[in-house]
Each structure stands twice: as C-alpha cells, then as structure tokens.
Write an enzyme that holds these catalytic residues in place. Sequence first.
Site, PDB file in Angstrom:
ATOM      1  CD  GLU A 126      -1.631  -2.431   1.597  1.00  0.00           C
ATOM      2  OE1 GLU A 126      -0.446  -2.604   1.981  1.00  0.00           O
ATOM      3  OE2 GLU A 126      -2.472  -3.345   1.608  1.00  0.00           O
TER       4      GLU A 126
ATOM      5  CG  HIS B  80     -11.198  -6.866   7.193  1.00  0.00           C
ATOM      6  ND1 HIS B  80     -10.350  -7.405   8.120  1.00  0.00           N
ATOM      7  CD2 HIS B  80     -10.606  -7.080   5.991  1.00  0.00           C
ATOM      8  CE1 HIS B  80      -9.293  -7.926   7.518  1.00  0.00           C
ATOM      9  NE2 HIS B  80      -9.431  -7.746   6.219  1.00  0.00           N
TER      10      HIS B  80
END
Lengths: 337, 339
Positions: free
Chosen positions: A62, A131
């Site tokens: 990322e 999440h």
Amino acid sequence: MTDRKLTTQKAIAEAIALEMRGDDSVFVMGEDVATYGGIFGATEGLLDEFGAKRVIDTPISETGFIGAAIGAAIGGMRPIVELMFVDFFGVCMDQIYNNMAKIHYFSGGNVSVPVVLTTAVGGGYSDAGQHSQTLWGTFAHMPGMKVVIPSNPYDAKGLMTAAIRDDNPVVYMFHKGVLGLGWMTPNPRATGVVPEEPYEVPIGEANVAREGTDLTVVTVGLSVHRALDAAEVLQEKGISAEVIDLRSLVPLDRETIVASVQKTHRLLVVDEDYHSYGMSGEVVSTAIEGAFDYLDAPPVRVTTPDIPIPYSRPLEQWALPSVDRIVEASSNLLVAG
Amino acid sequence: MLTLISPDGTVRDRLSMTLDETRQLYVDMVEARTYDHKCMAMQRQGRLATYAPFEGQEAAQIGAAAALRPDDWVAATYRDAALMWRAGYPWALLIAGRTGDERGGQAPEGVNVLPPSITVGGHMIHAVGLAWAEALNGSDRVALTSFGDGATSEGDFHEAMNFAAVYRTPTIFLCQNNGFAISYPREEQTRSESIAMKADAYGMPGVMVDGNDVAAVLTVVGEAVARARSGGGPTFIEAVTYRLGPHTTSDDPARYRDEDEAGEWRDRDPLERVRALLERAGRWTPQWQAELEARSSQVVEAAVAEAEALPQPTAEEMLSRMYAEPTSALQAQIDEIDP
C-alpha cells in the site's frame, strides 16, 4: 430523460470509465482492481475496456502504490488508487497524510496532487474489527484532503466524476452496505436512477434527503438509509424528521446543518464512526456555534461506541447505529428540553 | 527445492523420521483437513463468519509445527489453523474465534500461540520481538512466524527480516507461497526467481522447500529451529504450495484462475503422497482410512459442540476487555444503547 437504474457499485465503475475515455491521464491502480474488478466491484469491467496499462493490479504494497500514485499525480496524471479496506490505512498513512495531503502546501501551492484515493468502509456484515471501520473522522481530521462519502448510486457517480476532475487529493469512501453487492444484505436504496452521461455532484454540498420540521437528523453513508427508514417510522408516530446526507465531510456544508437546526430546533447526529473525537462531535459543534439560540434541547448522538467493531453478528448489530436506536433517540429528543 | 516424498509417494531420499512418525503426521493432516471442510460447511450454513480455508497447505503447516517444541512461539495468520492447532491451540477455540466470539483468542495457559493475524504481514515483526525477548531472557525458545507470498511485498516484511538478521533473533520465517494473494499470482507479486532468495539480501539463510511434502518441511524447519536455538540466528523458508480453495468464503476464484491449474495441484496433494507411501510400506488400508476419517470427524464435531455451547458473549464483556479496568465513559456509552 432516462430512468435507467444502476447499483452504486456499477455507478462508480461507470463514472471512472467515462472519465478514462475522455482523459488519458486517468488510470486505476490497487490490489485486485483489474482481473477481479475490485473486491467490491468498484472497478468492474475497466480492465476489458482499457487494458492492463491503465487498470493495474499491484503487489500487496500500500505504501508503494499510494506513494507511486502521488508521484504520478505530481507528474501530471490523475490516478485513482484503491486502498482495499480503509482499515488498512495503518501501513500507508505516512504517504497519505504527510505526503499526499501536504505536498501542495509545502510546494507553495505550486504542485497539484490530484489523486483519488478510493476505499471501502463500514460494517454490518460480520467482518470484524480490522475490516469494518468507517474512520472518516480520522481522515477528515487531517488537513489537505477532501473527503466524500456517497450514500446512493446517483451521488456515487457524480461525486466520483467531481473527485477525478478535482485538483486536490480526494478520499472517496464507499460504504460496502450501499454498493448493491449480491453477497451483502439486500438494500433497495443501493439501486437507483443514474443518468448515462457524465455529471458532477459538487464536493462540499450536503443533500437534504428528506424534509421535515420537528428534528434534524444529520448523517452520512449507510446511516442515511437507516435514518430515512427511521423517518418513515417516526412519521407514523406523528414526528417529522428532516434527514441531511452530508455527502462530503471535507469541505463540510455547515450552512445546511445550521439552517436546518434553525428550522427544526432539535439535532440528532447518526455516525457509524466511533463516538469520540469524530464527525458527530464536529456536527454538534457546528450547530452550537451557528444555531445555539435556536436549540430547544441538547443535541443527541447515535454512534458506534468506542470499541473495536464486534465480529459476533448479534454484538455487531447491537453496536452499530440501527433504525431502532434512531427512532428511540429521536422520540426521546422530542420530549427533551 | 527440497522434496523427500514425491507426489506418487516414493521416497527420494532417506527420511529422518520413522514410519510411525510419518503415519502420525498423516493422521494430523487428515484431522486438519476434516476441520477445514467442516468450517467451510458451517460458514455456508451461517454458523461461522468469514472463513479462510487452508486446504492444500496441510503439509506446510503440520510439518512446520511438528518441528517446534511445545513452548516455542507461533505468530501465524487467518489461514493457519492447522499450524496453530498442531502447536497446541484447541480446535474448539479456533472455531469459537471464527463464530465471532473473542474468547476464541484466549490461548490456554502454556500454549504460546498468538491470535491469528488478520492484517497482512503485521505479525512478522512480533515474532522477531518475541524471539528477541526470549534470547534476552536467556531462554532457548524460538519463534516461528507464518505468512503468505503476498505479505512479502509489505514494508513490514522488510523491517522484520532486517531486524531479525541485525539482532540475530531466534526467528523462523515460514512463507507459505500458495500461488495467490487473493487474485494476484505469485509471478506478478515479485520478479525474484524465488522468494527464498530474498533472504540473501538480509544476510540470513533462505531455503526453498516443497510445501506439499510434510517430511521435507519438517526437515527444513527442524534445521532452522536447531540453528535458532543454538544462537545461529534467523532463517527464511519458502514452502511452495497451493491454495486449493478460495481466498476466503467471500471470494470466487473462477474469476481469476484456471481450474485446470488447481487440478494439477490436486495431483500433488500433500495427503495423498503420504498415504501412498504408507500403503507401499504396508501401513495403510482402506479400513484404517475409514476409521481415521470417522475418528477425525468425531474430534471435530466435539470441538464444534464445545464452541457452540459457550454462552453468548455480552456487551458488558466487551467493556471488560477494552482496558485493564472498565472506564466510566465507555460504560456510559453502553448504557445509552442498553438503558
């Protein structure tokens, strides 16, 4: 006029495709965005039309792909880069808040960083504490980025178009519960009429999703749907709720909040983000600063308590803002003060 | 790449373990696969939340855990239930965790296995810190961390590898290269010919092993453990294997991979090769297999029953596990929802 309907997910992909057709500098990058079409479908079909040079699957890096997007943007491109879940920001935040958000300022305004950072937010489907977060308050807190959160297909397309064309970095947060995905809880509000041509929804303008007179409910994302459902229940009880969909947290449309509170005299904020130090507190402050003399009762918040989002389905449903909690808080607010 | 037992069950090299030991590893792999199938079925029935299956990776996980001492540390991932179980973590707690019950994260006393890491790669450095702490305390315990091929592209991987090598911590890095990071194939993940060769740059041994060969994995991890225990520092191991199932129960692998490829890997099944070896040695019969499967099912069903018999977790329990002492501010938030 067309009455063509799309899911929010397809509306996002269509907005990206239209901009990519018209502007060669737009490209898409991220984990599983090409072959898979994004694990939430926000880039579905783009690889077939535009090929692997403009729709790019990346390694699990990322910091790498967001940093590279920043570099490409400085070099004149308009990257759309997907952080799969907002929860993953921890491994790449230096690139986001110390670089993407600040390079324009540090260059004396000389350098633009027109990155669109898309990311999936929200819970409600038992995906646990790493999440399921929304975290929009965290991003909105740090200066230098615009932050938008569509709640429906029309806004999703219009805000994406506006975000791509914007010369600032824009964090585009799509709530998984509004996308219209087959594997989520069915949501009729996730499908709606979307014009086929490109159009913009201006960043920084809230939408009065439902007009009312007795109280103002300010919210964003999937909670807009919850608030609209609650408003229907309240209507049967003789309570008229005005629902404001903020759509953007940065810039925040404070005028619309203040005007509504001046009209209804009561404020309820529904925020799926954590209770403390977030959007809900900012909206309450806005009302107190701008409409203190109009308030008939202290503002009330329906939020997620300051705990990790529970994995257990019953506990998760308990923790997240629900229609029941909004109805109850609204009813109490009407007799308070 | 080291292979000791070929896919057809013939032994390429002398095995360092007895037939009884080999048979026990087979028994463990069958039990693990039974658990994996049960969890997939339970998720489809709505009894488990998201589940990440490990089918195809049993040899890498059982072989690695078998090389450890019961008091060694394990820091693994959401796909490592077989590894965690073989290292001492009960099936019932693993299942409880997958139902969404955080009590599943409470390892029993004496089981040095961390809760599975859900974030990709964040736990590798924990294994470095654990191993370092053991060395500082003068113990000879080691720490094994398991992760996938995709995790080696994260910055955390670089920092964990560098740190371990610089401080010579007794850490074993076990990369289960299972071919995919969700949809992204290993060939795209890195241009390195192997993942194992990355270890060279950090100044630690890097070993590539057939991850579907439980004997080879046990041997290679065993050597790494012995080196770490005797002060020789960390080792990086690439176990080449294949994820036969989806990434998780939310995934559809048909969107990104050729099912022929999965079929080829089914021919290299980690269980089948040991079964064939045992049969050739006269230590396997269909009847024994049937008994083994029945026994494994009983064990797993008992664990499911134990997990599902736990009383439902309450909101008050969440409060009690947020901080060492409950805070009044959080109590007020909970009271507001549940007056």
